[in-house]
Write a protein that holds these residues in place. Structure first.
Motif, PDB file in Angstrom:
ATOM      1  N   SER A  34     165.648 -28.820  68.977  1.00  0.00           N
ATOM      2  CA  SER A  34     164.714 -29.416  69.943  1.00  0.00           C
ATOM      3  C   SER A  34     163.450 -29.886  69.245  1.00  0.00           C
ATOM      4  O   SER A  34     162.877 -30.914  69.624  1.00  0.00           O
TER       5      SER A  34
ATOM      6  N   ASN B  13     164.008 -33.208  67.897  1.00  0.00           N
ATOM      7  CA  ASN B  13     164.432 -34.149  68.952  1.00  0.00           C
ATOM      8  C   ASN B  13     165.911 -34.499  68.863  1.00  0.00           C
ATOM      9  O   ASN B  13     166.318 -35.599  69.219  1.00  0.00           O
TER      10      ASN B  13
ATOM     11  N   GLU C 198     167.767 -32.960  72.763  1.00  0.00           N
ATOM     12  CA  GLU C 198     167.518 -33.686  74.022  1.00  0.00           C
ATOM     13  C   GLU C 198     168.645 -34.671  74.365  1.00  0.00           C
ATOM     14  O   GLU C 198     169.100 -34.691  75.518  1.00  0.00           O
TER      15      GLU C 198
ATOM     16  N   LYS D 160     161.057 -26.543  73.646  1.00  0.00           N
ATOM     17  CA  LYS D 160     160.476 -27.610  74.464  1.00  0.00           C
ATOM     18  C   LYS D 160     159.216 -27.126  75.176  1.00  0.00           C
ATOM     19  O   LYS D 160     158.206 -27.831  75.232  1.00  0.00           O
ATOM     20  N   GLY D 161     159.262 -25.906  75.708  1.00  0.00           N
ATOM     21  CA  GLY D 161     158.088 -25.339  76.373  1.00  0.00           C
ATOM     22  C   GLY D 161     156.921 -25.165  75.423  1.00  0.00           C
ATOM     23  O   GLY D 161     155.767 -25.456  75.765  1.00  0.00           O
TER      24      GLY D 161
ATOM     25  N   ILE E 116     156.382 -26.856  72.599  1.00  0.00           N
ATOM     26  CA  ILE E 116     155.891 -28.184  72.193  1.00  0.00           C
ATOM     27  C   ILE E 116     155.005 -28.783  73.283  1.00  0.00           C
ATOM     28  O   ILE E 116     153.925 -29.317  73.006  1.00  0.00           O
ATOM     29  N   GLU E 117     155.461 -28.693  74.536  1.00  0.00           N
ATOM     30  CA  GLU E 117     154.668 -29.244  75.639  1.00  0.00           C
ATOM     31  C   GLU E 117     153.343 -28.500  75.802  1.00  0.00           C
ATOM     32  O   GLU E 117     152.304 -29.117  76.058  1.00  0.00           O
ATOM     33  N   ALA E 118     153.370 -27.180  75.633  1.00  0.00           N
ATOM     34  CA  ALA E 118     152.140 -26.392  75.777  1.00  0.00           C
ATOM     35  C   ALA E 118     151.156 -26.682  74.643  1.00  0.00           C
ATOM     36  O   ALA E 118     149.944 -26.679  74.864  1.00  0.00           O
TER      37      ALA E 118
ATOM     38  N   MET F   3     150.795 -29.553  73.229  1.00  0.00           N
ATOM     39  CA  MET F   3     150.196 -30.847  73.578  1.00  0.00           C
ATOM     40  C   MET F   3     149.077 -30.676  74.606  1.00  0.00           C
ATOM     41  O   MET F   3     148.088 -31.387  74.576  1.00  0.00           O
ATOM     42  N   GLU F   4     149.253 -29.716  75.531  1.00  0.00           N
ATOM     43  CA  GLU F   4     148.273 -29.516  76.593  1.00  0.00           C
ATOM     44  C   GLU F   4     147.144 -28.565  76.206  1.00  0.00           C
ATOM     45  O   GLU F   4     145.987 -28.825  76.497  1.00  0.00           O
TER      46      GLU F   4
ATOM     47  N   GLY G 288     153.735 -21.207  75.534  1.00  0.00           N
ATOM     48  CA  GLY G 288     154.571 -22.228  76.168  1.00  0.00           C
ATOM     49  C   GLY G 288     156.036 -21.860  76.287  1.00  0.00           C
ATOM     50  O   GLY G 288     156.670 -22.113  77.312  1.00  0.00           O
TER      51      GLY G 288
ATOM     52  N   ALA H  29     158.048 -21.353  79.848  1.00  0.00           N
ATOM     53  CA  ALA H  29     159.162 -22.234  80.205  1.00  0.00           C
ATOM     54  C   ALA H  29     160.434 -21.460  80.540  1.00  0.00           C
ATOM     55  O   ALA H  29     161.262 -21.934  81.310  1.00  0.00           O
TER      56      ALA H  29
END
Length: 118
Positions: A43, A46, A49, A72-73, A75-77, A79-80, A89, A93
């Motif tokens: 993940s 990439n 996905e 994924k969780g 990576i998204e966290a 970013m935020e 994250g 998730a």
């Protein structure tokens, strides 16, 4: 075709796990960790996905899918929330799945009488 790809991809992941158990001296615990780690790494690169988009539950239900969700969780966290998101994250998730495993494991432990293998 959705069911077909879910079966092929999910079955392929299970075949890899069975081959690792049959042909190597890896313990089931090490295979579990390998699958989760592979999901995180794929993940992060990439690469997982597209497999999820193709196979749906065939790619998200096996252990590699749990690693995918963790990665994924995280990576998204990141970013935020920045660096702290790397630590929070993944578990955010996957909290629903972890909670369900604990609750259902507890319920089945109450209902059934576990026996040790001899």
């Amino acid at each position: 075709m959705d069911y077909f790809w879910a079966f092929v991809v999910g079955g392929g992941i299970c075949v890899i796990g069975q081959l690792l158990m049959s042909l190597t001296r890896l313990t089931p615990a090490r295979i579990l960790v390998t699958f989760v780690t592979a999901g995180v790494v794929l993940s992060a690169l990439n690469l997982y996905e597209p497999l999820v988009e193709l196979a749906g539950a065939g790619a998200t239900v096996p252990l590699t899918g749990f690693g995918y969700s963790l990665g994924k969780g995280a990576i998204e966290a990141v970013m935020e929330k920045g660096v702290i998101g790397a630590f929070t994250g993944g578990i955010t998730a996957t909290a629903g799945g972890v909670a369900a495993a604990i609750v259902f494991g507890y319920i089945f432990a109450l209902i059934f009488n576990p026996k040790t293998k001899m």
